[in-house]
Design a protein around this motif. Structure first.
Motif, PDB file in Angstrom:
ATOM      1  N   ALA A  20       0.816  -1.207   0.000  1.00 38.05           N
ATOM      2  CA  ALA A  20       0.000   0.000   0.000  1.00 38.05           C
ATOM      3  C   ALA A  20       0.854   1.264   0.000  1.00 38.05           C
ATOM      4  O   ALA A  20       0.604   2.204  -0.762  1.00 38.05           O
ATOM      5  N   GLN A  21       1.864   1.308   0.864  1.00 41.03           N
ATOM      6  CA  GLN A  21       2.694   2.506   0.983  1.00 41.03           C
ATOM      7  C   GLN A  21       3.461   2.781  -0.315  1.00 41.03           C
ATOM      8  O   GLN A  21       3.462   3.907  -0.822  1.00 41.03           O
ATOM      9  N   ASN A  22       4.100   1.762  -0.864  1.00 44.08           N
ATOM     10  CA  ASN A  22       4.861   1.953  -2.096  1.00 44.08           C
ATOM     11  C   ASN A  22       3.968   2.303  -3.275  1.00 44.08           C
ATOM     12  O   ASN A  22       4.342   3.105  -4.133  1.00 44.08           O
ATOM     13  N   THR A  23       2.783   1.706  -3.327  1.00 43.07           N
ATOM     14  CA  THR A  23       1.853   2.019  -4.402  1.00 43.07           C
ATOM     15  C   THR A  23       1.416   3.467  -4.315  1.00 43.07           C
ATOM     16  O   THR A  23       1.294   4.163  -5.332  1.00 43.07           O
ATOM     17  N   TYR A  24       1.219   3.950  -3.095  1.00 46.36           N
ATOM     18  CA  TYR A  24       0.832   5.349  -2.917  1.00 46.36           C
ATOM     19  C   TYR A  24       1.965   6.288  -3.341  1.00 46.36           C
ATOM     20  O   TYR A  24       1.729   7.277  -4.041  1.00 46.36           O
ATOM     21  N   VAL A  25       3.185   5.992  -2.928  1.00 44.08           N
ATOM     22  CA  VAL A  25       4.334   6.820  -3.321  1.00 44.08           C
ATOM     23  C   VAL A  25       4.484   6.815  -4.840  1.00 44.08           C
ATOM     24  O   VAL A  25       4.756   7.861  -5.452  1.00 44.08           O
ATOM     25  N   LEU A  26       4.280   5.667  -5.461  1.00 50.57           N
ATOM     26  CA  LEU A  26       4.341   5.567  -6.918  1.00 50.57           C
ATOM     27  C   LEU A  26       3.302   6.468  -7.567  1.00 50.57           C
ATOM     28  O   LEU A  26       3.598   7.217  -8.500  1.00 50.57           O
ATOM     29  N   ARG A  27       2.074   6.424  -7.062  1.00 50.57           N
ATOM     30  CA  ARG A  27       1.000   7.237  -7.645  1.00 50.57           C
ATOM     31  C   ARG A  27       1.300   8.720  -7.501  1.00 50.57           C
ATOM     32  O   ARG A  27       1.114   9.504  -8.424  1.00 50.57           O
ATOM     33  N   VAL A  28       1.756   9.131  -6.312  1.00 48.08           N
ATOM     34  CA  VAL A  28       2.106  10.533  -6.085  1.00 48.08           C
ATOM     35  C   VAL A  28       3.232  10.952  -7.026  1.00 48.08           C
ATOM     36  O   VAL A  28       3.224  12.051  -7.587  1.00 48.08           O
ATOM     37  N   LEU A 154      15.488   5.668   2.769  1.00 46.79           N
ATOM     38  CA  LEU A 154      15.686   6.969   2.132  1.00 46.79           C
ATOM     39  C   LEU A 154      15.941   6.799   0.633  1.00 46.79           C
ATOM     40  O   LEU A 154      15.300   7.460  -0.193  1.00 46.79           O
ATOM     41  N   LEU A 155      16.860   5.909   0.278  1.00 46.29           N
ATOM     42  CA  LEU A 155      17.183   5.682  -1.137  1.00 46.29           C
ATOM     43  C   LEU A 155      15.962   5.178  -1.906  1.00 46.29           C
ATOM     44  O   LEU A 155      15.678   5.636  -3.018  1.00 46.29           O
ATOM     45  N   TRP A 156      15.241   4.230  -1.309  1.00 50.50           N
ATOM     46  CA  TRP A 156      14.105   3.632  -2.006  1.00 50.50           C
ATOM     47  C   TRP A 156      12.977   4.630  -2.235  1.00 50.50           C
ATOM     48  O   TRP A 156      12.470   4.760  -3.346  1.00 50.50           O
ATOM     49  N   PHE A 157      12.557   5.335  -1.185  1.00 53.35           N
ATOM     50  CA  PHE A 157      11.415   6.238  -1.334  1.00 53.35           C
ATOM     51  C   PHE A 157      11.718   7.402  -2.274  1.00 53.35           C
ATOM     52  O   PHE A 157      10.863   7.811  -3.073  1.00 53.35           O
ATOM     53  N   PHE A 158      12.930   7.943  -2.217  1.00 58.41           N
ATOM     54  CA  PHE A 158      13.272   9.018  -3.138  1.00 58.41           C
ATOM     55  C   PHE A 158      13.375   8.500  -4.573  1.00 58.41           C
ATOM     56  O   PHE A 158      12.923   9.166  -5.502  1.00 58.41           O
ATOM     57  N   ALA A 159      13.936   7.315  -4.749  1.00 60.10           N
ATOM     58  CA  ALA A 159      14.019   6.735  -6.095  1.00 60.10           C
ATOM     59  C   ALA A 159      12.629   6.440  -6.650  1.00 60.10           C
ATOM     60  O   ALA A 159      12.341   6.733  -7.819  1.00 60.10           O
ATOM     61  N   LEU A 160      11.758   5.892  -5.814  1.00 61.22           N
ATOM     62  CA  LEU A 160      10.401   5.561  -6.256  1.00 61.22           C
ATOM     63  C   LEU A 160       9.597   6.823  -6.537  1.00 61.22           C
ATOM     64  O   LEU A 160       8.949   6.948  -7.582  1.00 61.22           O
ATOM     65  N   GLY A 161       9.641   7.774  -5.607  1.00 64.17           N
ATOM     66  CA  GLY A 161       8.851   8.995  -5.767  1.00 64.17           C
ATOM     67  C   GLY A 161       9.274   9.836  -6.957  1.00 64.17           C
ATOM     68  O   GLY A 161       8.438  10.295  -7.746  1.00 64.17           O
ATOM     69  N   TYR A 162      10.580  10.035  -7.108  1.00 65.11           N
ATOM     70  CA  TYR A 162      11.060  10.887  -8.196  1.00 65.11           C
ATOM     71  C   TYR A 162      11.294  10.106  -9.488  1.00 65.11           C
ATOM     72  O   TYR A 162      11.217  10.680 -10.576  1.00 65.11           O
ATOM     73  N   GLY A 163      11.544   8.810  -9.387  1.00 63.92           N
ATOM     74  CA  GLY A 163      11.707   8.004 -10.592  1.00 63.92           C
ATOM     75  C   GLY A 163      10.382   7.728 -11.287  1.00 63.92           C
ATOM     76  O   GLY A 163      10.347   7.474 -12.491  1.00 63.92           O
ATOM     77  N   ALA A 164       9.285   7.802 -10.531  1.00 66.76           N
ATOM     78  CA  ALA A 164       7.964   7.517 -11.101  1.00 66.76           C
ATOM     79  C   ALA A 164       7.587   8.513 -12.196  1.00 66.76           C
ATOM     80  O   ALA A 164       6.782   8.188 -13.074  1.00 66.76           O
ATOM     81  N   ARG A 165       8.186   9.709 -12.159  1.00 69.20           N
ATOM     82  CA  ARG A 165       7.842  10.694 -13.193  1.00 69.20           C
ATOM     83  C   ARG A 165       8.247  10.216 -14.586  1.00 69.20           C
ATOM     84  O   ARG A 165       7.721  10.699 -15.584  1.00 69.20           O
ATOM     85  N   LEU A 166       9.173   9.253 -14.641  1.00 69.88           N
ATOM     86  CA  LEU A 166       9.555   8.697 -15.938  1.00 69.88           C
ATOM     87  C   LEU A 166       8.394   7.961 -16.601  1.00 69.88           C
ATOM     88  O   LEU A 166       8.369   7.806 -17.810  1.00 69.88           O
ATOM     89  N   ALA A 167       7.443   7.503 -15.771  1.00 65.15           N
ATOM     90  CA  ALA A 167       6.267   6.803 -16.310  1.00 65.15           C
ATOM     91  C   ALA A 167       5.185   7.771 -16.769  1.00 65.15           C
ATOM     92  O   ALA A 167       4.202   7.348 -17.378  1.00 65.15           O
TER      93      ALA A 167
END
Length: 198
Positions: A20-28, A154-167
């Motif tokens: 749930a948490q990672n999916t939410y960070v991905l969506r944001v 820290l590495l994971w959430f920043f990579a997921l949150g900011y890397g998601a813009r590539l999608a």
């Protein structure tokens, strides 16, 4: 350094999952709305929970199973409510912005969801406080292990949150956003069922 690296890899093994948490960070991240506050909340929350686990809070949780039951029911209720909202967005595309195909997300709503998805998730307590805390104490320097695990978050959430813009280019159509919301709804409801099942 070896202990911190062990903590880093153990932390990654816990945080890099479809939940749930990672999916939410991905969506944001895909929405490109309030990414920094959301990833900071997730990162700082993980660091606090990791520190609590190494500090002995896992023992306290083990002796109070009623507390985990309260968190389990509250967390499941929130996850189901969030999943229903995502499902409605998937089924009723007219409710999203016609130009961008995405629903507007206010800062208070983004913060509240990030806090709830982190602190109302019983799995977070079991993984971070109980499991990681006990594994850390198998090392001569448990706080270095904890530091490595916190860096992993820290590495994971920043990579997921900011890397998601590539999608984002892949989600140029309304149908693509509907598919993303359907995926979010499925993950949230599935997680809620798993939480209730223990």
């Amino acid at each position: 350094m070896i202990t911190a690296t062990a903590g880093l890899f153990f932390g990654l093994s816990l945080v890099v999952v479809i939940g749930a948490q990672n999916t939410y960070v991905l969506r944001v991240g895909v929405l490109q709305q309030h990414v920094l506050p959301v990833v900071l909340i997730c990162t700082v929350s993980d660091a606090v929970l990791i520190a609590a686990g190494v500090g002995g809070a896992g023992v306290a949780l083990d002796s109070r199973p009623w507390l985990l039951r309260v968190v389990r029911w509250a967390g499941a209720a929130f996850l189901i409510a969030y999943g229903v909202r995502a499902g409605r967005r998937a089924l009723h595309p007219a409710r999203v912005d016609s130009e961008s195909g995405r629903a507007a997300l206010t800062l208070p709503a983004a913060i509240a969801s990030a806090v709830a998805l982190t602190w109302l998730n019983p799995g977070v307590y079991l993984d971070t406080v109980v499991l990681l805390g006990s594994v850390a104490h198998n090392h001569a320097q448990p706080w270095l292990f904890a530091a490595g695990a916190a860096v992993a978050s820290l590495l994971w959430f920043f990579a997921l949150g900011y890397g998601a813009r590539l999608a984002h280019p892949l989600l140029a159509s309304r149908r693509a956003w509907q598919a993303l919301d359907a995926f979010v709804a499925l993950v949230m409801v599935t997680t809620a069922v798993r939480v209730l099942a223990g």
